[in-house]
Design a protein around this motif. Sequence first.
Motif, short mmCIF file in Angstrom:
data_model
loop_
_atom_site.label_atom_id
_atom_site.label_comp_id
_atom_site.label_asym_id
_atom_site.label_seq_id
_atom_site.Cartn_x
_atom_site.Cartn_y
_atom_site.Cartn_z
N VAL A 68 26.56 63.82 -21.69
CA VAL A 68 25.48 63.93 -22.68
C VAL A 68 26.10 64.23 -24.03
O VAL A 68 26.95 65.11 -24.15
N THR A 69 25.68 63.46 -25.06
CA THR A 69 26.30 63.60 -26.37
C THR A 69 25.26 63.69 -27.48
O THR A 69 24.15 63.15 -27.37
N PHE A 70 25.64 64.39 -28.55
CA PHE A 70 24.82 64.46 -29.75
C PHE A 70 25.69 64.77 -30.96
O PHE A 70 26.24 65.87 -31.07
N ASN A 71 25.85 63.79 -31.82
CA ASN A 71 26.53 63.97 -33.12
C ASN A 71 27.94 64.54 -33.02
O ASN A 71 28.36 65.33 -33.87
N VAL A 126 22.78 55.07 -22.50
CA VAL A 126 21.35 55.27 -22.64
C VAL A 126 21.11 56.00 -23.96
O VAL A 126 21.51 57.16 -24.12
N THR A 127 20.49 55.31 -24.90
CA THR A 127 20.23 55.90 -26.22
C THR A 127 18.77 56.35 -26.28
O THR A 127 17.86 55.55 -26.06
N LEU A 128 18.56 57.62 -26.55
CA LEU A 128 17.21 58.17 -26.62
C LEU A 128 16.72 58.14 -28.06
O LEU A 128 17.52 58.15 -29.00
N ASN A 129 15.41 58.14 -28.23
CA ASN A 129 14.87 58.12 -29.59
C ASN A 129 14.44 59.51 -30.07
O ASN A 129 13.79 59.64 -31.10
N VAL A 159 27.77 57.17 -17.06
CA VAL A 159 26.50 57.13 -17.77
C VAL A 159 26.62 58.04 -18.99
O VAL A 159 26.88 59.24 -18.84
N VAL A 160 26.48 57.48 -20.19
CA VAL A 160 26.50 58.26 -21.42
C VAL A 160 25.09 58.32 -21.97
O VAL A 160 24.47 57.27 -22.24
N VAL A 161 24.56 59.52 -22.15
CA VAL A 161 23.23 59.69 -22.71
C VAL A 161 23.39 60.19 -24.15
O VAL A 161 23.89 61.29 -24.39
N ASP A 162 22.98 59.34 -25.11
CA ASP A 162 23.06 59.68 -26.52
C ASP A 162 21.72 60.25 -26.96
O ASP A 162 20.70 59.57 -26.98
N LEU A 194 16.89 52.63 -25.83
CA LEU A 194 17.76 51.49 -25.59
C LEU A 194 18.70 51.80 -24.44
O LEU A 194 19.19 52.92 -24.29
N ARG A 195 18.98 50.77 -23.63
CA ARG A 195 19.97 50.90 -22.59
C ARG A 195 20.92 49.71 -22.68
O ARG A 195 20.49 48.57 -22.82
N ASN A 196 22.21 50.00 -22.60
CA ASN A 196 23.21 48.95 -22.74
C ASN A 196 24.35 49.22 -21.77
O ASN A 196 25.07 50.20 -21.91
N VAL A 197 24.51 48.35 -20.78
CA VAL A 197 25.59 48.50 -19.81
C VAL A 197 26.82 47.76 -20.31
O VAL A 197 26.80 46.54 -20.47
#
Length: 318
Positions: A12-15, A64-67, A38-41, A310-313
């Motif tokens: 899990v990542t943020f900035n 997996v990019t969250l809004n 799996v990287v969750v932004d 957005l999801r991008n494999v």
Amino acid sequence: MTSKPVVVAVVVTFNRRELLETTLAGITAGTEVPDAVVVVDNASTDETAEFLRTYRGAVPTDVVTLNANVGGAGGFVVGMERAVLDHGADHVWIMDDDTEPQPGALREALDVSEAYEQETGEAPAFIASRVVWTDGRDHPMNRMRPRIGASEAARSTAARIGAVQIRSASFVSVLIRADEIRRHGLPIADYFIWNDDLEYTARVSRRGTALATSASVANHHTKVFGDAGADPGPRFYYEVRNKLWVYTRSNALAPWEKVLFTGASLRNWAKTIAASSNRKILLDGLFKGLRHSLKAPRSNAEVLKGIYALRNVQEPAK
């Protein structure tokens, strides 16, 4: 013969683009690498999104990019669910974006898990790595809670395979069996940050076996060397609210443990406030946390409603 277990890493990542790059490099440089990452932004606003768009690692990477930023807790809910349901994981290896697993981290954790099952016929719920700071000292933020009351036989069995029995662990390189995730569910997203790992790992290990091994090592790249007793500023609110949620709203701890841990928390909070140069901020966080802990956490469905963007494999580099 048994088939090789499927391992999926969740980050899990943020900035923190540069730290994330280090995390992914550590994962893919291991003597054993996971089958997927799996990287969750968490709706990063720095260069993280661009980095992930062009990233090609040594293993398939599911971005997996969250809004919206739903914190580490929400990010782990999303990532762990993805790992189990979409990637068919047997083990989920979870960590934040300031974690740098060392080369043998995953292999050693798997070896301990397999050795314990061979010794006892019981699969351990999770294996936690030894967590060190950038200079190699054990990181006080990631102290493992030993299992109070573990039998001499259980301690000896763990020791024979290079492990110790623990009660909880941080989400900094912990290998969780997917069957335990199916059995106990996911973390609680409404915790946002802090103590979601305490609640979850204690929930999973209450009636199961959890182990830590010093053979599996991960670096935790925090800015300072310290634990939750270091002055947390406005984040003290989450420390208070979430700990009280663990003690009053969760079945992760036995009643006697709740009494013991509540007393320890009250002492630690008093020390933190007394030593702080920002007492007003901490006192505001204390009273706000006390007030908000009276209401139960929202469901994961409510917290995470509408956060997918957005999801991008990404296929591995060739």
